[in-house]
Design an enzyme around this catalytic site. Structure first.
Site, PDB file in Angstrom:
ATOM      1  N   LEU A  86       5.916  -6.405  11.379  1.00  0.00           N
ATOM      2  CA  LEU A  86       5.709  -7.656  12.108  1.00  0.00           C
ATOM      3  C   LEU A  86       4.547  -8.486  11.581  1.00  0.00           C
ATOM      4  O   LEU A  86       4.169  -9.490  12.187  1.00  0.00           O
ATOM      5  CB  LEU A  86       5.540  -7.371  13.603  1.00  0.00           C
ATOM      6  CG  LEU A  86       6.737  -6.661  14.247  1.00  0.00           C
ATOM      7  CD1 LEU A  86       6.489  -6.403  15.721  1.00  0.00           C
ATOM      8  CD2 LEU A  86       8.030  -7.424  14.031  1.00  0.00           C
ATOM      9  N   CYS A  87       3.959  -8.089  10.455  1.00  0.00           N
ATOM     10  CA  CYS A  87       2.886  -8.870   9.835  1.00  0.00           C
ATOM     11  C   CYS A  87       3.469 -10.059   9.082  1.00  0.00           C
ATOM     12  O   CYS A  87       4.499  -9.943   8.427  1.00  0.00           O
ATOM     13  CB  CYS A  87       2.084  -8.015   8.855  1.00  0.00           C
ATOM     14  SG  CYS A  87       0.889  -6.968   9.650  1.00  0.00           S
ATOM     15  N   HIS A  88       2.773 -11.174   9.167  1.00  0.00           N
ATOM     16  CA  HIS A  88       3.177 -12.364   8.426  1.00  0.00           C
ATOM     17  C   HIS A  88       2.764 -12.246   6.964  1.00  0.00           C
ATOM     18  O   HIS A  88       1.662 -11.768   6.682  1.00  0.00           O
ATOM     19  CB  HIS A  88       2.490 -13.611   9.003  1.00  0.00           C
ATOM     20  CG  HIS A  88       2.932 -13.932  10.386  1.00  0.00           C
ATOM     21  ND1 HIS A  88       2.358 -13.362  11.488  1.00  0.00           N
ATOM     22  CD2 HIS A  88       3.902 -14.765  10.841  1.00  0.00           C
ATOM     23  CE1 HIS A  88       2.954 -13.819  12.573  1.00  0.00           C
ATOM     24  NE2 HIS A  88       3.894 -14.676  12.210  1.00  0.00           N
ATOM     25  N   ASP A 137      -4.811  10.920  -4.306  1.00  0.00           N
ATOM     26  CA  ASP A 137      -3.911  11.260  -5.409  1.00  0.00           C
ATOM     27  C   ASP A 137      -4.694  11.646  -6.661  1.00  0.00           C
ATOM     28  O   ASP A 137      -4.296  12.559  -7.381  1.00  0.00           O
ATOM     29  CB  ASP A 137      -2.974  10.086  -5.700  1.00  0.00           C
ATOM     30  CG  ASP A 137      -1.957  10.414  -6.770  1.00  0.00           C
ATOM     31  OD1 ASP A 137      -1.308  11.487  -6.687  1.00  0.00           O
ATOM     32  OD2 ASP A 137      -1.805   9.608  -7.705  1.00  0.00           O
TER      33      ASP A 137
END
Length: 169
Positions: A86-88, A137
Site C-alpha cells: 500500500l506504499c505509494h 548475507d
C-alpha cells in the site's frame, strides 16, 4: 472475511488504509500539497567482535560488506512501493545509508528525502532492513547467529503532520 470498518487506531483516528467496507486500499494523496519531507530510521546488526574486526579490515570472504550494504539499502529504499503493497511510488531525491562499527555490532542509519505528497518513512525503514539483510548475507559465512534488531523510525518531517521525533527513552 473480517471487516475493519469503523476500527480506530490508538490515537482515535480512523484507519486510512481500509475503505468503508473494510477492504484494504491505497490512500488517495492527490489533494495533498507537495512539500519537502525527510525521514531517518535506524537498526543494528549484532554480531561478534571478531566479525567487526573483519569488517574493519575488509577481511570477509565475500568482499566489502559495508559498501554492499550501503548500495543495497539505497536500492531497497527505491523499491519500497514494490515490496510494501500500500506504499505509494514516490520520487526519492536523496537516500543515505550510514554504517558505524561498534565493538560487536553495525549501527545502520538511513535518511530519505523527497518533495512529494506523502512521506518517506517506509523508504527509510526499508533501507535499514535491506542494508541489514545484505550485511547478514555478507557475514553469515563467519557468523550465522548475527541478528538484525532494533529497526525503528527516529524522526520525520514535512507534510501536514509536521515534525516527529522518537522519544529517546
Amino acid at each position: 472475511m473480517s471487516s475493519l470498518r469503523g476500527v480506530a487506531n490508538l490515537t482515535g483516528m480512523e484507519l486510512t488504509h481500509v475503505d468503508e467496507r473494510g477492504a484494504a486500499r491505497m490512500v488517495d494523496v492527490s489533494a495533498k500539497d507537495v512539500t519537502p519531507r525527510e525521514a531517518v530510521a535506524t537498526g543494528r546488526l549484532v554480531t561478534t567482535a571478531e566479525v567487526v574486526g573483519l569488517l574493519r579490515r575488509d577481511g570477509l570472504p565475500k568482499g566489502d560488506a559495508l559498501a554492499v550494504a550501503r548500495v543495497a539499502g539505497i536500492a531497497g529504499a527505491k523499491r519500497t512501493s514494490d515490496l510494501v503493497p500500500l506504499c505509494h511510488p514516490i520520487a526519492l531525491h536523496g537516500v543515505t545509508v550510514d554504517l558505524e562499527l561498534t565493538d560487536d555490532s553495525v549501527e545502520i542509519v538511513a535518511t530519505t528525502r523527497t518533495a512529494d505528497r506523502t512521506g518517506v518513512e517506509m523508504e527509510a525503514l526499508t533501507a535499514v532492513v535491506v542494508a541489514g539483510l545484505a550485511l547478514y548475507d555478507m557475514v553469515k559465512a563467519v557468523d550465522r547467529s548475527a541478528t538484525l534488531t532494533d529497526v525503528r523510525l527516529l524522526s520525520k518531517s514535512g507534510g501536514r503532520s509536521g515534525e516527529w521525533q522518537r522519544d529517546p527513552r
